[in-house]
Scaffold this active site. Structure first.
Site, PDB file in Angstrom:
ATOM      1  N   LYS A 169     -29.653  28.696   9.793  1.00 28.71           N
ATOM      2  CA  LYS A 169     -29.519  28.859  11.242  1.00 28.71           C
ATOM      3  C   LYS A 169     -29.504  30.346  11.570  1.00 28.71           C
ATOM      4  O   LYS A 169     -28.618  31.082  11.135  1.00 28.71           O
ATOM      5  CB  LYS A 169     -28.244  28.201  11.754  1.00 28.71           C
ATOM      6  CG  LYS A 169     -28.318  28.005  13.262  1.00 28.71           C
ATOM      7  CD  LYS A 169     -26.998  27.688  13.881  1.00 28.71           C
ATOM      8  CE  LYS A 169     -26.622  28.827  14.774  1.00 28.71           C
ATOM      9  NZ  LYS A 169     -25.440  28.618  15.562  1.00 28.71           N
ATOM     10  N   GLY A 230     -18.234  29.407  22.406  1.00 29.87           N
ATOM     11  CA  GLY A 230     -16.775  29.376  22.491  1.00 29.87           C
ATOM     12  C   GLY A 230     -16.225  29.215  23.895  1.00 29.87           C
ATOM     13  O   GLY A 230     -15.009  29.189  24.084  1.00 29.87           O
ATOM     14  N   ALA A 256     -23.840  25.545  21.185  1.00 26.32           N
ATOM     15  CA  ALA A 256     -22.833  26.405  21.833  1.00 26.32           C
ATOM     16  C   ALA A 256     -22.511  25.980  23.251  1.00 26.32           C
ATOM     17  O   ALA A 256     -23.379  25.553  24.006  1.00 26.32           O
ATOM     18  CB  ALA A 256     -23.266  27.868  21.834  1.00 26.32           C
ATOM     19  N   GLY A 257     -21.235  26.107  23.554  1.00 27.18           N
ATOM     20  CA  GLY A 257     -20.758  25.886  24.915  1.00 27.18           C
ATOM     21  C   GLY A 257     -20.220  24.495  25.200  1.00 27.18           C
ATOM     22  O   GLY A 257     -19.676  24.252  26.271  1.00 27.18           O
ATOM     23  N   ASN A 278     -18.726  23.862  17.566  1.00 28.51           N
ATOM     24  CA  ASN A 278     -17.631  24.296  16.711  1.00 28.51           C
ATOM     25  C   ASN A 278     -16.306  24.288  17.471  1.00 28.51           C
ATOM     26  O   ASN A 278     -15.386  23.529  17.150  1.00 28.51           O
ATOM     27  CB  ASN A 278     -17.920  25.707  16.178  1.00 28.51           C
ATOM     28  CG  ASN A 278     -16.882  26.161  15.191  1.00 28.51           C
ATOM     29  OD1 ASN A 278     -16.811  25.621  14.091  1.00 28.51           O
ATOM     30  ND2 ASN A 278     -16.044  27.091  15.567  1.00 28.51           N
ATOM     31  N   THR A 279     -16.234  25.119  18.505  1.00 25.01           N
ATOM     32  CA  THR A 279     -14.947  25.353  19.172  1.00 25.01           C
ATOM     33  C   THR A 279     -14.353  24.084  19.786  1.00 25.01           C
ATOM     34  O   THR A 279     -13.142  23.873  19.724  1.00 25.01           O
ATOM     35  CB  THR A 279     -15.123  26.438  20.247  1.00 25.01           C
ATOM     36  OG1 THR A 279     -15.833  27.538  19.668  1.00 25.01           O
ATOM     37  CG2 THR A 279     -13.791  26.928  20.759  1.00 25.01           C
TER      38      THR A 279
END
Ligand SMILES: CC(=O)[C@@H](O)[C@H](O)COP(=O)(O)O
Length: 326
Positions: A169, A230, A256-257, A278-279
């Site tokens: 990635k 994040g 993301a997001g 992830n977050t």
């Protein structure tokens, strides 16, 4: 004298060499493990198909399941096929054990891992691979923290040297405040990596033109951000994600997001092949439960996409017919 037998299979006359029902099924290019057979009105248990021989005049019905069902609904990137459409990160967790439990609950088959320097002061310190088995889960090394093409390329060359990974990635960040990608550097790095035989899945802006340029540069998947990394703000621009999906010849994954399960469902409803997060899981109060919610959301979003949503109307349309009301 002919040794062939005269049969009727699914209502049609057919000639066949003598042998077992399993042989016959195979001669029809079917898998005996995946069919049900009725012979002269009696169901033949599948476990006995290899033991029961066909006889002249037999009337057979052979059925098998075709298509449909989520089990068949896989996606493929650079020739590798996966069932789960959820890729999860490996940062921000309390510890490796919690990370591993979240991966398990999410059903993810791919985890993305930042390539970091080896801890030389304590080489015996536990490693992620002690908790998440690389034989069972695909590791996708990423270039988190790289701000130039050179940095990212160097990082991935080291990753390939260390673990033989070629599916990677790529992210080349533009600034620390927004963590938005620098697309000029990202495209440059994609070209170099693709020429070197890497298979880069690439984090990018949610811009259909940039996504196409990445594809032309050799990206094996494009990964537009839903919102800043994040931030947990969810998909900010459904239109551009949809346009990327419509134009792409490679898989599209929102990266993301994502903040909560409905954001993940939206990504799949828009036709994305998957979503990376992830977050949202790592910073949930109960990461394992959130991982489970994300799994369900991704499956629901994908199902809704395949089902085809209804059209929208400007005004109400009654659900019960009004004709015949007293
Ligand atoms: C883990 C990773 O590869 C990043 O791109 C990013 O961390 C994902 O974003 P969220 O943390 O917002 O899900």
């Amino acid at each position: 004298m002919s040794t062939e037998l005269s049969l009727t299979i699914n209502g049609e006359p057919r000639r066949s060499a003598p042998g077992s029902i399993a042989d016959l099924v195979r001669s029809l290019e079917l898998d005996p493990a995946k069919v049900a057979v009725e012979r002269n009105g009696e169901i033949v248990p599948r476990s006995t198909l290899a033991a029961v021989n066909i006889a002249d005049g037999d009337v057979l019905e052979i059925v098998h399941f075709v298509g449909g069902g989520q089990d068949d609904d896989t996606w493929t990137v650079a020739g590798r096929t996966f069932r789960s459409r959820l890729i999860v990160g490996t940062g921000k967790y309390k510890d490796f054990a919690q990370n591993a439990a979240a991966v398990e609950a999410s059903g993810a088959e791919i985890v993305t891992v930042a390539v970091r320097r080896v801890n030389v002061s304590d080489p015996k310190a536990p490693m992620l691979t002690d908790y998440i088995d690389p034989k069972k889960i695909t590791y996708l090394p990423n270039t988190a923290g790289c701000f130039t093409a050179e940095d990212a390329i160097r990082t991935l060359r080291l990753a390939r040297e260390a673990g033989g990974w070629d599916l990677v990635k790529l992210e080349v960040l533009g600034e620390a405040r927004t963590l938005y990608p620098n697309m000029i550097e990202t495209i440059r790095a994609t070209e170099v990596l693709a020429k070197e035989g890497f298979l880069p899945m690439v984090y990018c802006v949610d811009d259909p033109i940039a996504a196409k340029q990445l594809e032309d540069a050799g990206a094996v998947a494009v990964m537009p951000l839903g919102a800043p990394i994040g931030s947990g703000l969810g998909i900010q621009n459904r239109v551009t994600i949809r346009l990327i999906v419509e134009g792409a010849k490679v898989p599209v994954l929102v990266d993301a997001g994502v903040g909560t399960a409905s954001d993940a469902a939206v990504a799949l409803e828009l036709g994305c092949d998957g979503v990376l997060m992830n977050t949202a899981i790592a910073e949930a109060k109960d990461p394992i439960r959130m991982a489970r919610a994300m799994k369900a959301a991704v499956e629901a979003g994908r199902d809704a996409y395949l089902a085809g949503r209804m059209g929208t109307r400007k005004y109400a349309d009654p659900s019960s017919p009004l004709a015949g009301l007293i």
